[in-house]
Design a protein around this motif. Structure first.
Motif, PDB file in Angstrom:
ATOM      1  N   THR A 329      42.230  32.927  42.723  1.00  0.00           N
ATOM      2  CA  THR A 329      42.720  31.556  42.661  1.00  0.00           C
ATOM      3  C   THR A 329      43.889  31.353  43.613  1.00  0.00           C
ATOM      4  O   THR A 329      44.111  30.250  44.115  1.00  0.00           O
ATOM      5  N   GLU A 347      43.504  25.325  34.477  1.00  0.00           N
ATOM      6  CA  GLU A 347      42.336  25.713  33.689  1.00  0.00           C
ATOM      7  C   GLU A 347      42.001  24.545  32.777  1.00  0.00           C
ATOM      8  O   GLU A 347      42.740  23.553  32.711  1.00  0.00           O
ATOM      9  N   HIS A 362      47.993  24.159  33.073  1.00  0.00           N
ATOM     10  CA  HIS A 362      48.329  25.566  32.792  1.00  0.00           C
ATOM     11  C   HIS A 362      49.797  25.634  32.433  1.00  0.00           C
ATOM     12  O   HIS A 362      50.529  24.649  32.556  1.00  0.00           O
ATOM     13  N   SER A 406      37.194  26.724  42.170  1.00  0.00           N
ATOM     14  CA  SER A 406      37.272  28.051  41.563  1.00  0.00           C
ATOM     15  C   SER A 406      36.564  29.034  42.486  1.00  0.00           C
ATOM     16  O   SER A 406      35.483  28.744  43.000  1.00  0.00           O
ATOM     17  N   THR A 458      35.612  31.471  37.546  1.00  0.00           N
ATOM     18  CA  THR A 458      36.698  32.066  36.773  1.00  0.00           C
ATOM     19  C   THR A 458      37.240  30.980  35.839  1.00  0.00           C
ATOM     20  O   THR A 458      36.949  29.798  36.006  1.00  0.00           O
ATOM     21  N   HIS A 459      38.058  31.374  34.868  1.00  0.00           N
ATOM     22  CA  HIS A 459      38.573  30.328  33.979  1.00  0.00           C
ATOM     23  C   HIS A 459      39.734  29.574  34.619  1.00  0.00           C
ATOM     24  O   HIS A 459      40.128  28.521  34.134  1.00  0.00           O
ATOM     25  N   HIS A 460      40.263  30.087  35.731  1.00  0.00           N
ATOM     26  CA  HIS A 460      41.279  29.366  36.511  1.00  0.00           C
ATOM     27  C   HIS A 460      40.639  28.673  37.698  1.00  0.00           C
ATOM     28  O   HIS A 460      39.582  29.071  38.174  1.00  0.00           O
TER      29      HIS A 460
END
Length: 486
Positions: A329, A347, A362, A406, A458-460
């Motif tokens: 990220t 996120e 975040h 992402s 990814t979750h970010h």
């Protein structure tokens, strides 16, 4: 002691863009004056390149035969270009282009800009046609690309004068050149490791070099602590003033975890900000990813858990920072920054099923250069899911169009860009000392989230302003990476 380090905003490196024009040498004796007029067209195109864009322009002149192409391509390769514009000023045989497709690996963009938006058919001549034959060789060049095992080059088609769409596309490619240049020159710092069990965060630094060209430098937490311990009271007071001038410090609202900013939290954050700025400057880092627990009540834990304010301020100064050791990220944030669209660490948070949006944000760090209104600082009694406590940054992204990026690793060891566009809409956000933006996505929030998850991100992700999915997809393509626009 005072280190004497001069604080200044980092100057972004110049991307190198090559420009050459193509024609057909048989025309010059047949039509006297044509070559000179065509070169004027090339000069008019060069004037359309945005000034002050941190660009270095290298001209290679008119290439009108295979012989000249072989001579010029050596200089082009030596110039280490980030992007190459081929100005199709008239028809040209593909022999002027084939060798470049074989030997040049930077993106090549074909420019086909007519000086006349329409021919004057009542007095049209062959000379006039050749002056406006900008698209004539585009199919030939694309066909040769296929025979060379290359994809068809991108092209800009339009009018040489008074064509705003052309101007917009030229600017887009100049920004892409800056992204590609920054990535292959980037020095990214890394401290610590991913949070235990966050398997999507794991990143191979060698793979980042292989696909992006950048280099990851590994550091220890105690190196940053050493800077922290050397910061003077004068330097701390200077940073405290900067922070208070930039942020609001309101009273707490509904979250019992939050408090009004405490003096001790401000001091710690200011001291860490000064240390971080010096650490980054002396190591000439272009970005930093980090996560480090440290022993309970240790200086290492205090410093590594209170980087949010300093990181947010540096991210706004074009040195992106990324928490939870998320190197992938961090690259996404750098791409958005070099495109001039911000890039904030984010996120997905809770969904509002009544109004059909999802909160995106975040606990830090953030890009406060794209905040809606004045950002807020709150003292937090705990950083949820992480050790330590201290100041947190709270704001939402500017209202209007937004883009998400992402970057995840794939099973075969490559990287994939997952991209989406949406809207940042008005309305309150939770007063929790974290960023949160109301993100509205089409066709509806449930369908969008299902489609997003299906692409295995990814979750970010990086969150930027404006709609730029197509541009980011071009960046992925030029890096030979897969991309998917949701």
């Amino acid at each position: 002691m005072n280190t004497g380090i001069r604080k200044k905003e980092r100057v972004q490196p110049s991307a190198r863009i090559g420009i050459f024009s193509v024609g057909y040498d048989k025309y010059w004796t047949q039509f006297p004056g044509l070559l000179e007029e065509l070169l004027e067209k090339e000069r008019a195109f060069i004037l359309k390149i945005p000034a002050g864009e941190s660009l270095e322009i290298i001209r290679f002149g008119m290439i009108d035969s295979p012989e000249k192409a072989y001579q010029a391509v050596e200089d082009m390769v030596k110039s280490n270009l980030d992007l190459l514009f081929c100005d199709m000023v008239t028809y040209a045989t593909s022999g002027t282009f084939g060798v470049m497709l074989k030997l040049i690996r930077c993106p090549i963009v074909l420019i086909a800009l007519q000086p006349m938006k329409t021919l004057d058919y009542t007095c049209a001549t062959t000379y006039m046609q050749l002056m406006n034959d900008n698209i004539c060789a585009l199919p030939e060049f694309a066909g040769v690309a296929a025979r060379m095992g290359r994809v068809a080059p991108d092209c800009i088609i339009g009018a040489l004068y008074e064509d705003t769409q052309v101007d917009k596309e030229i600017e887009e490619y100049c920004k892409i050149a800056k992204v590609l240049h920054s990535l292959k020159k980037a020095r990214l710092g890394h401290i610590g490791h991913p949070i235990n069990s966050m398997m999507d965060m794991h990143t191979d630094p060698t793979a980042l070099t292989a696909f992006f060209g950048l280099h990851v430098f590994e550091y220890e937490a105690n190196e940053l602590v050493d800077y922290y311990n050397r910061i003077t009271d004068e330097e701390i007071r200077e940073k405290e003033k900067q922070i208070l001038n930039f942020f609001d410090t309101p009273q707490p609202v509904s979250d019992p975890v939050s408090m009004k900013l405490r003096k001790e939290d401000l001091r710690v954050s200011a001291q860490i900000y000064a240390a971080l700025e010096q650490f980054v400057e002396l190591r000439q880092l272009d970005g930093l990813a980090y996560y480090y627990n440290g022993a309970d009540n240790s200086t290492e834990q205090l410093v590594m858990s209170n980087l949010i304010i300093g990181n947010s301020l540096l991210t706004a100064k074009h040195i992106p920072m990324c928490g939870e050791s998320d190197l992938k990220t961090l690259v996404a944030l750098m791409i958005m920054d070099r495109l001039g669209i911000g890039g904030s660490f984010a996120e997905f948070h809770p969904v509002d099923f009544n109004e059909g949006f999802v909160l995106v944000g975040h606990d830090g760090p953030h890009n406060i250069s794209i905040a809606e209104g004045k950002p807020v600082l709150r003292s937090l009694k705990k950083y949820h899911g992480k050790p330590g406590c201290g100041a947190g940054v709270e704001f939402k992204i500017k209202e209007g169009p937004i883009t998400l990026l992402s970057i995840n690793s794939t099973y075969d060891g490559k990287f994939k860009f997952i991209i989406a566009e949406g809207e940042s809409v008005s309305g309150p956000i939770p007063p929790t000392g974290n960023t949160n933006t109301r993100g509205l996505f089409k066709p509806d929030v449930r369908t969008f989230l299902k489609n997003w998850v299906r692409e295995c991100p990814t979750h970010h992700f990086a969150l930027g302003t404006g709609h730029h999915a197509d541009t980011i997809a071009k960046v992925a393509n030029y890096l030979n990476l897969e991309s998917k626009i949701i």
